[in-house]
Write a protein that holds these residues in place. Structure first.
Motif, PDB file in Angstrom:
ATOM      1  N   ASN A  30      40.977  39.376  34.660  1.00  0.00           N
ATOM      2  CA  ASN A  30      39.576  39.754  34.865  1.00  0.00           C
ATOM      3  C   ASN A  30      38.841  39.796  33.525  1.00  0.00           C
ATOM      4  N   GLY A  31      37.784  38.983  33.406  1.00  0.00           N
ATOM      5  CA  GLY A  31      36.985  38.965  32.185  1.00  0.00           C
ATOM      6  C   GLY A  31      37.560  38.137  31.057  1.00  0.00           C
ATOM      7  N   GLN A  32      38.673  37.430  31.286  1.00  0.00           N
ATOM      8  CA  GLN A  32      39.330  36.661  30.229  1.00  0.00           C
ATOM      9  C   GLN A  32      38.990  35.171  30.338  1.00  0.00           C
ATOM     10  N   LEU A  33      39.168  34.468  29.221  1.00  0.00           N
ATOM     11  CA  LEU A  33      39.012  33.011  29.186  1.00  0.00           C
ATOM     12  C   LEU A  33      40.368  32.394  29.516  1.00  0.00           C
ATOM     13  N   GLN A  57      37.816  35.124  41.471  1.00  0.00           N
ATOM     14  CA  GLN A  57      37.214  33.827  41.158  1.00  0.00           C
ATOM     15  C   GLN A  57      35.904  33.940  40.395  1.00  0.00           C
ATOM     16  N   ASP A  58      35.184  35.061  40.569  1.00  0.00           N
ATOM     17  CA  ASP A  58      33.892  35.201  39.891  1.00  0.00           C
ATOM     18  C   ASP A  58      33.992  35.970  38.577  1.00  0.00           C
ATOM     19  N   SER A  59      35.141  36.563  38.300  1.00  0.00           N
ATOM     20  CA  SER A  59      35.265  37.392  37.106  1.00  0.00           C
ATOM     21  C   SER A  59      36.153  36.780  36.032  1.00  0.00           C
ATOM     22  N   VAL A  60      36.805  35.656  36.351  1.00  0.00           N
ATOM     23  CA  VAL A  60      37.630  34.958  35.365  1.00  0.00           C
ATOM     24  C   VAL A  60      36.856  33.750  34.846  1.00  0.00           C
ATOM     25  N   ASP A  61      36.793  33.620  33.536  1.00  0.00           N
ATOM     26  CA  ASP A  61      36.097  32.496  32.899  1.00  0.00           C
ATOM     27  C   ASP A  61      37.059  31.319  32.826  1.00  0.00           C
ATOM     28  N   GLN A  62      36.981  30.418  33.803  1.00  0.00           N
ATOM     29  CA  GLN A  62      37.902  29.293  33.879  1.00  0.00           C
ATOM     30  C   GLN A  62      37.455  28.148  32.969  1.00  0.00           C
ATOM     31  N   LEU A  63      38.404  27.622  32.215  1.00  0.00           N
ATOM     32  CA  LEU A  63      38.122  26.526  31.289  1.00  0.00           C
ATOM     33  C   LEU A  63      38.947  25.307  31.687  1.00  0.00           C
ATOM     34  N   THR A  81      42.362  30.104  24.136  1.00  0.00           N
ATOM     35  CA  THR A  81      42.157  30.797  25.399  1.00  0.00           C
ATOM     36  C   THR A  81      43.021  32.059  25.421  1.00  0.00           C
TER      37      THR A  81
END
Length: 213
Positions: A30-33, A57-63, A81
């Protein structure tokens, strides 16, 4: 536009956190890249399903990123990351490099049953101790989830091509040690098989039945 030719092998989801991070559980993403693999890849698709199952799905920064950009860490060109989600076959070179770099550690997924309940295409799996480098092997397996890789073809692919691919796939010796054997593949009758592939496995099952009698 695609249909299944054959199930190939299981792919395991490796959730890796940097050793200097505070990530201990998958919910700590949660909240991580988080690197989820190249755009459109199976890793990205699996990561999306898992995160959605856990309402992350809305709180993880997906790269979306090529794996080589993180496996070269800690070199300057690597993207820093916080974690990575890699869905790939056991013993892959990519995961081996990450394990041996000592910059990453595995995060267990204890919510496998919950994830499978939301997305039945995923299954509860285990990362076995033999996959870890000597000197860092856990006493027991690490719980995770995974999926199955498939050989697919366009619906209008020539039947002769599909048949040739299946003949090559199950020729002796096997192309892959982890390949699901023909007998196991023939059990997947609920799949959207290409007509020629379904005919191939049906013929095999009938032949085996005739031999047993």
């Amino acid at each position: 536009r695609l249909c299944v030719v054959a199930p190939l092998f299981d792919e395991v989801l490796y959730v890796l956190a940097r050793t200097d991070s505070k990530i201990q559980t998958i919910r700590d993403l949660n909240g991580q890249l988080v690197a989820v693999g190249p755009k459109g890849s199976g890793s990205q698709a699996t990561a999306n399903l898992v995160l959605e199952s856990l309402d992350l799905q809305d709180s993880v920064d997906q790269l979306s990123i090529e794996w080589r950009q993180i496996s070269d860490a800690p070199e300057k060109q690597a993207v820093q990351t916080d974690a990575s989600m890699v869905c790939i076959g056991s013993g892959s070179e990519i995961v081996n490099e990450l394990f041996h770099s000592r910059n990453w550690r595995i995060v267990s997924i204890f919510e496998g049953v919950q994830i499978r309940r939301r997305h039945p295409t995923l299954k509860v799996m285990t990362i076995e101790p033999w996959e870890f480098p000597e000197g860092s092997r856990p006493d027991r397996g690490i719980p995770t989830v995974g999926t199955t890789a498939f050989l697919a073809a366009k619906k209008n692919a020539p039947s002769s091509l599909v048949r040739a691919a299946l003949d090559a796939l199950y020729a002796d010796p096997p192309l892959l040690e982890s390949l699901i054997p023909k007998a196991g593949a023939a059990e997947w009758q609920d799949l959207g098989f290409r007509d020629e592939a379904r005919r191939y496995f049906t013929e095999y099952v009938r032949a085996q039945s005739a031999e047993s009698h």
